[in-house]
Design a protein around this motif. Structure first.
Motif, mmCIF file in Angstrom:
data_model
loop_
_atom_site.group_PDB
_atom_site.id
_atom_site.type_symbol
_atom_site.label_atom_id
_atom_site.label_comp_id
_atom_site.label_asym_id
_atom_site.label_seq_id
_atom_site.Cartn_x
_atom_site.Cartn_y
_atom_site.Cartn_z
ATOM 1 N N ILE A 42 0.834 -1.204 0.000
ATOM 2 C CA ILE A 42 0.000 0.000 0.000
ATOM 3 C C ILE A 42 0.869 1.254 0.000
ATOM 4 O O ILE A 42 0.686 2.150 -0.800
ATOM 5 C CB ILE A 42 -0.938 0.021 1.234
ATOM 6 N N ARG A 43 1.813 1.306 0.925
ATOM 7 C CA ARG A 43 2.723 2.460 0.981
ATOM 8 C C ARG A 43 3.904 2.119 1.863
ATOM 9 O O ARG A 43 3.871 1.160 2.620
ATOM 10 C CB ARG A 43 2.016 3.701 1.488
ATOM 11 N N GLU A 44 4.944 2.914 1.717
ATOM 12 C CA GLU A 44 6.076 2.784 2.619
ATOM 13 C C GLU A 44 6.424 4.163 3.150
ATOM 14 O O GLU A 44 6.181 5.175 2.493
ATOM 15 C CB GLU A 44 7.277 2.122 1.944
ATOM 16 N N ALA A 45 6.945 4.205 4.351
ATOM 17 C CA ALA A 45 7.307 5.470 4.983
ATOM 18 C C ALA A 45 8.416 6.157 4.182
ATOM 19 O O ALA A 45 9.090 5.513 3.382
ATOM 20 C CB ALA A 45 7.748 5.207 6.418
ATOM 21 N N PRO A 46 8.607 7.460 4.390
ATOM 22 C CA PRO A 46 9.605 8.206 3.614
ATOM 23 C C PRO A 46 10.996 7.567 3.581
ATOM 24 O O PRO A 46 11.659 7.612 2.565
ATOM 25 C CB PRO A 46 9.646 9.563 4.305
ATOM 26 N N PHE A 47 11.437 6.981 4.662
ATOM 27 C CA PHE A 47 12.755 6.349 4.682
ATOM 28 C C PHE A 47 12.652 4.829 4.545
ATOM 29 O O PHE A 47 13.594 4.113 4.822
ATOM 30 C CB PHE A 47 13.521 6.736 5.945
#
Length: 77
Positions: A42-47
């Motif tokens: 779905i998504r991954e955090a900025p880092f």
């Protein structure tokens, strides 16, 4: 397949999680992430940590360290 190769929005199949430590493996089982299970990034955090995935109709987050120890393959569904 390694973590940098996965893409948001694509579907993957869990092949093996034997590289996970015992505690993390139990968490995966409790959350329904079994061998052969399909899931979508779905998504991954900025880092890159954590990663959110959709498994069996619900969303969970996993630490990058645990996600990297999963053996997965991309599925074209």
């Amino acid at each position: 397949m390694t973590f940098p190769q996965v893409e948001v929005g694509k579907k993957y199949k869990l092949i093996d999680y034997s590289k996970l430590d015992k505690t993390s493996r139990k968490k995966c089982l409790a959350l329904g992430l079994l061998k052969g299970t399909l899931f979508k990034i779905i998504r991954e955090a900025p880092f890159g940590d954590p990663v959110q995935i959709n498994v069996r109709g619900y969303e969970i987050t996993m630490r990058k360290e645990d996600f990297e120890n999963l053996e997965i393959v991309e599925v074209n569904v």
